[in-house]
Every structure is written in C-alpha cells, then in structure tokens.
Design a protein around this motif. Sequence first.
Motif, mmCIF file in Angstrom:
data_model
loop_
_atom_site.group_PDB
_atom_site.id
_atom_site.type_symbol
_atom_site.label_atom_id
_atom_site.label_comp_id
_atom_site.label_asym_id
_atom_site.label_seq_id
_atom_site.Cartn_x
_atom_site.Cartn_y
_atom_site.Cartn_z
ATOM 1 N N SER A 59 -7.855 2.480 -0.466
ATOM 2 C CA SER A 59 -6.928 3.336 -1.220
ATOM 3 C C SER A 59 -7.184 3.240 -2.716
ATOM 4 O O SER A 59 -7.106 4.244 -3.440
ATOM 5 C CB SER A 59 -5.477 2.939 -0.912
ATOM 6 O OG SER A 59 -5.159 3.172 0.445
ATOM 7 N N ARG A 60 -7.498 2.032 -3.178
ATOM 8 C CA ARG A 60 -7.794 1.864 -4.606
ATOM 9 C C ARG A 60 -9.105 2.542 -4.976
ATOM 10 O O ARG A 60 -9.208 3.201 -6.020
ATOM 11 C CB ARG A 60 -7.864 0.366 -4.941
ATOM 12 C CG ARG A 60 -8.117 0.090 -6.424
ATOM 13 C CD ARG A 60 -6.910 0.478 -7.244
ATOM 14 N NE ARG A 60 -7.157 0.335 -8.676
ATOM 15 C CZ ARG A 60 -7.560 1.329 -9.480
ATOM 16 N NH1 ARG A 60 -7.778 2.543 -8.977
ATOM 17 N NH2 ARG A 60 -7.740 1.125 -10.755
ATOM 18 N N LEU A 61 -10.112 2.428 -4.117
ATOM 19 C CA LEU A 61 -11.422 2.994 -4.423
ATOM 20 C C LEU A 61 -11.401 4.518 -4.477
ATOM 21 O O LEU A 61 -12.095 5.123 -5.298
ATOM 22 C CB LEU A 61 -12.449 2.527 -3.377
ATOM 23 C CG LEU A 61 -12.864 1.054 -3.447
ATOM 24 C CD1 LEU A 61 -13.803 0.713 -2.295
ATOM 25 C CD2 LEU A 61 -13.534 0.741 -4.784
ATOM 26 N N THR B 85 -4.169 4.806 -5.004
ATOM 27 C CA THR B 85 -3.271 3.849 -5.643
ATOM 28 C C THR B 85 -3.859 3.497 -7.006
ATOM 29 O O THR B 85 -5.048 3.680 -7.241
ATOM 30 C CB THR B 85 -3.109 2.559 -4.811
ATOM 31 O OG1 THR B 85 -4.387 1.935 -4.661
ATOM 32 C CG2 THR B 85 -2.523 2.852 -3.448
ATOM 33 N N SER B 86 -3.012 2.987 -7.873
ATOM 34 C CA SER B 86 -3.463 2.605 -9.216
ATOM 35 C C SER B 86 -3.696 1.112 -9.341
ATOM 36 O O SER B 86 -4.196 0.649 -10.376
ATOM 37 C CB SER B 86 -2.424 3.050 -10.265
ATOM 38 O OG SER B 86 -2.268 4.456 -10.243
ATOM 39 N N GLU B 87 -3.318 0.343 -8.319
ATOM 40 C CA GLU B 87 -3.492 -1.104 -8.315
ATOM 41 C C GLU B 87 -4.028 -1.541 -6.965
ATOM 42 O O GLU B 87 -3.807 -0.869 -5.965
ATOM 43 C CB GLU B 87 -2.162 -1.814 -8.566
ATOM 44 C CG GLU B 87 -1.409 -1.402 -9.804
ATOM 45 C CD GLU B 87 -0.020 -2.015 -9.807
ATOM 46 O OE1 GLU B 87 0.105 -3.197 -10.197
ATOM 47 O OE2 GLU B 87 0.922 -1.309 -9.400
ATOM 48 N N LEU B 88 -4.742 -2.672 -6.956
ATOM 49 C CA LEU B 88 -5.225 -3.183 -5.688
ATOM 50 C C LEU B 88 -4.089 -3.689 -4.823
ATOM 51 O O LEU B 88 -4.045 -3.434 -3.619
ATOM 52 C CB LEU B 88 -6.232 -4.321 -5.932
ATOM 53 C CG LEU B 88 -6.784 -4.995 -4.664
ATOM 54 C CD1 LEU B 88 -7.503 -3.973 -3.773
ATOM 55 C CD2 LEU B 88 -7.715 -6.154 -5.021
ATOM 56 N N LEU B 89 -3.135 -4.400 -5.430
ATOM 57 C CA LEU B 89 -1.982 -4.921 -4.701
ATOM 58 C C LEU B 89 -0.707 -4.546 -5.455
ATOM 59 O O LEU B 89 -0.183 -5.340 -6.235
ATOM 60 C CB LEU B 89 -2.087 -6.452 -4.550
ATOM 61 C CG LEU B 89 -1.010 -7.119 -3.686
ATOM 62 C CD1 LEU B 89 -1.045 -6.582 -2.269
ATOM 63 C CD2 LEU B 89 -1.173 -8.630 -3.718
ATOM 64 N N LEU C 292 -5.934 -1.337 1.593
ATOM 65 C CA LEU C 292 -5.624 -1.468 0.171
ATOM 66 C C LEU C 292 -6.859 -1.240 -0.689
ATOM 67 O O LEU C 292 -6.814 -0.519 -1.698
ATOM 68 C CB LEU C 292 -5.048 -2.858 -0.108
ATOM 69 C CG LEU C 292 -3.569 -3.065 0.218
ATOM 70 C CD1 LEU C 292 -3.241 -4.554 0.282
ATOM 71 C CD2 LEU C 292 -2.689 -2.362 -0.797
ATOM 72 N N VAL C 293 -7.966 -1.851 -0.286
ATOM 73 C CA VAL C 293 -9.209 -1.680 -1.057
ATOM 74 C C VAL C 293 -9.662 -0.229 -1.018
ATOM 75 O O VAL C 293 -10.032 0.354 -2.046
ATOM 76 C CB VAL C 293 -10.308 -2.612 -0.493
ATOM 77 C CG1 VAL C 293 -11.655 -2.296 -1.144
ATOM 78 C CG2 VAL C 293 -9.940 -4.075 -0.730
ATOM 79 N N ARG D 36 0.832 -1.206 0.000
ATOM 80 C CA ARG D 36 0.000 0.000 0.000
ATOM 81 C C ARG D 36 0.868 1.257 0.000
ATOM 82 O O ARG D 36 0.554 2.236 -0.702
ATOM 83 C CB ARG D 36 -0.937 -0.007 1.215
ATOM 84 C CG ARG D 36 -1.857 1.211 1.290
ATOM 85 C CD ARG D 36 -3.085 0.921 2.123
ATOM 86 N NE ARG D 36 -2.775 0.533 3.483
ATOM 87 C CZ ARG D 36 -2.900 1.336 4.535
ATOM 88 N NH1 ARG D 36 -3.299 2.600 4.369
ATOM 89 N NH2 ARG D 36 -2.638 0.903 5.752
ATOM 90 N N TRP E 58 -5.570 -5.115 4.337
ATOM 91 C CA TRP E 58 -6.355 -5.404 3.138
ATOM 92 C C TRP E 58 -7.490 -4.399 2.960
ATOM 93 O O TRP E 58 -7.786 -3.961 1.843
ATOM 94 C CB TRP E 58 -6.904 -6.830 3.193
ATOM 95 C CG TRP E 58 -5.906 -7.871 2.784
ATOM 96 C CD1 TRP E 58 -5.248 -8.754 3.576
ATOM 97 C CD2 TRP E 58 -5.435 -8.121 1.447
ATOM 98 N NE1 TRP E 58 -4.390 -9.542 2.847
ATOM 99 C CE2 TRP E 58 -4.493 -9.183 1.526
ATOM 100 C CE3 TRP E 58 -5.720 -7.556 0.202
ATOM 101 C CZ2 TRP E 58 -3.838 -9.684 0.400
ATOM 102 C CZ3 TRP E 58 -5.068 -8.064 -0.918
ATOM 103 C CH2 TRP E 58 -4.148 -9.108 -0.809
#
Length: 255
Positions: free
Chosen positions: A239-241, A245-249, A236-237, A185, A233
């Motif tokens: 941050s993506r939403l 971030t540009s990727e989930l992981l 991560l979700v 993340r 986790w």
Amino acid sequence: MVPINLLVELGIISVVLMATRFAGLGRKLAATTLVLLALAAFSPLGNLLLYPLESRFPAWDPSRGVPDGIVVLGGSVDTDLSAAHHTPVVSHAADRLLAPAELARRYPNARIVFTGGSGNLVATGAREADYSAPILENTGIPRERLILERESRNTYENAIFTKRLVAPKPGERWLLVTSAYHMPRSIGIFRKAEFDVEAYPVDWRMGGRDDLFSFTNVGADGLGRTDTAMREWIGLVASRLVGRTSELLPGPAKD
C-alpha cells in the motif's frame, strides 16, 4: 500468495529437485523450508509480528463525543460458501459483525455502512454485503438503518466507494470497525482517500504484551498467526509503495 502456502510450495519444489541433478540444492531448500515452517508454527514469531499491528491503535474513547456514522469493513463472510449453501457463512473475524449491534444501540442516530463486495479474482456475483446484512439485522439493527456498499474488492475500494456513497461532511465523526491487526492499513488508506475516520478495533488475536513470547498457542494456531501477520505486513508495504497510504505503519492522528 499466502505466505505459508509459499513455504509449502517451496517444500514441494525441494522434493522435486532432490530427484534431479540438483539434489544438493533440493536438500538445502528442504532444510530451509522446514526451519521456516518450524519457526512459524512453534515460536512466538506470529505474536511478535502481530503485536505492533494490534497495539497501534487504542480502544475507541466514547467520551470524545457521539459519532455521526459507523463504517464496518467486510472480511468475515465467505461469499463462495454462502452462495453454495444459500445462507451466510462466517469464516472468521465475527467481531466485525457483532460490534456494530452495540454501537447501533448506543448511538441510534448514527448511520451504519457495511462495505464489502467480492475479493475473488473471478467474479461470481456473490457479494459479502448481501450476506452480511441479514446477520446485522439479526443482531438487532433495523434494515432501514443499514447502508450497503457491495462493489468493493479490497480495503482501498472500501474507502473510495464508501466515501462516494455517504459523502461525509466536514466536522462529522465516523468510526471504522475492523480487526485490530488490520486497523493501521485501513486507517492509512482511508486517510489517503480523505475520509477522516476514527479507529474502533475489534477481533484481537493477542491479549497484549504478556503474550509476546508465549509458547502456549503453537502448531496450527502459530501458523495462522504468522500467516495473518505476514499478509498484513506485506499489504502495508504494498500500500505504501503504490501510494495508497502515506506512512508504512499509520498510527493515531496527532492532536
């Protein structure tokens, strides 16, 4: 909300429901909560959730060249306890504060930045950078080498405020020091902020793949691992939403 705390609250709700006309629902909720708590505490669930996070980035390869700077993420010092006792109190992830000492010794010209303010919803004035600086000095890093970023409240602000503070130049190499499980993340957020950093993971919670189905660390330790992994986790979700971030992981950059 911390995932394990949520299960405890569901357990309390189930007890309350059992004293009402919804007793049947309360019993079902209680049974479900107990099963989930047992899985978190006494199964390899925490290991299975942690492993893909901790193994995402390999150990940093020093043969690639000398770094120009080192960014150390906060998260080790409890600012409230430190303020109450007027001394730094390290609650967890101490490796984040120990690793910079070796890096500073090995690379005497590298700039060293500690980034961490206060994650409290209610501002108290206590800043993690202020309490972490004496620890870093005691490990042998001269105070004049330390650059402190003390306003950030989360990893996103770590990236934004640190970039603004140090103004990295194109071609410079910066290391990012944080817990191995938190690295995906963190790297994703720094990339989105257009601050190119290289992963220097520390503070591992697992030995490796052999620990995946280990039942040797159960009970409170199992709950702790599951809780840590679940929070990461969820982060991560989220941050993506929200586009941080540009990727989930996020993983290692492709050459």
